[in-house]
Design an enzyme around this catalytic site. Sequence first.
Site, PDB file in Angstrom:
ATOM      1  N   ASP A   9      38.231  30.537  32.178  1.00 17.54           N
ATOM      2  CA  ASP A   9      38.543  29.587  33.251  1.00 17.54           C
ATOM      3  C   ASP A   9      37.837  30.085  34.512  1.00 17.54           C
ATOM      4  OD1 ASP A   9      40.037  27.558  34.757  1.00 17.54           O
ATOM      5  OD2 ASP A   9      41.166  29.266  35.531  1.00 17.54           O
ATOM      6  N   ASP A  11      38.476  28.801  38.395  1.00 19.28           N
ATOM      7  CA  ASP A  11      39.316  28.909  39.593  1.00 19.28           C
ATOM      8  C   ASP A  11      40.592  29.695  39.308  1.00 19.28           C
ATOM      9  OD1 ASP A  11      37.935  27.164  41.661  1.00 19.28           O
ATOM     10  OD2 ASP A  11      38.049  25.784  39.970  1.00 19.28           O
TER      11      ASP A  11
END
Length: 235
Positions: A9, A11
Amino acid sequence: MTIEALIFDFDGLLMDTERTLLDSWRWEWRQHGLELDESGFFAEHGGDVSELRYAELARAVGAGYDRAASHARRMAYREEVHATLGLSSGIASWLGEAERRGLRLAVASSSPGSWVRSHLQRTGDLARFEVLACGDEVPGHKPDPAVYRLALDRLGLSADRAVAFEDSPHGVDAAQAAGLRCVAIPNPFTPEGRYAHADVLLPSAATTILSEVLSRIERIPSRSPDRSEDQLQDR
């Protein structure tokens, strides 16, 4: 099966842009002499909810609120903060170890590709990632597994040959629904108890070397991809 790829991922995991997001909104509310109610600030899904946040601020400010000026001011502030923002603690060491082990690297993010690329390019890390799969390329945001399925498709790998790394409960949901085992590093804005379904739970990438993480993951049975749209909508 042997793990061949790591899918991260972006953010909150590769880079702590979640904290700068909250900070920029907190700062903008204070420009109007107001305090942001931070409860429930982070959505239970990926994707951009900026318009809802601007609408809330507009209601609080009342007549005379200039949305365009507010946005420009907040973004200028956030970009100033981002100028010195690097990878999250421990991540650079993990990426270096992954490269030495010959592991392939990918990103699966609900954010637009331009956002992910610009940040990784600024820190000099973009070339490390063979694959980027982003939110503007799929119809649904996490917990929908579409972005993870896209990353796997671009890698040309089945889910049992890769592992996902997430910072949010809905990100863990998305990875597991795509058939991936998932390592969670909880962000500071979500109670740790929300991550009980993660395959491995860590306080930080800086607390454990990557080889130990992968050793733990490889002892966990692979899961089958979840193809039920009804189950996804019920999460």
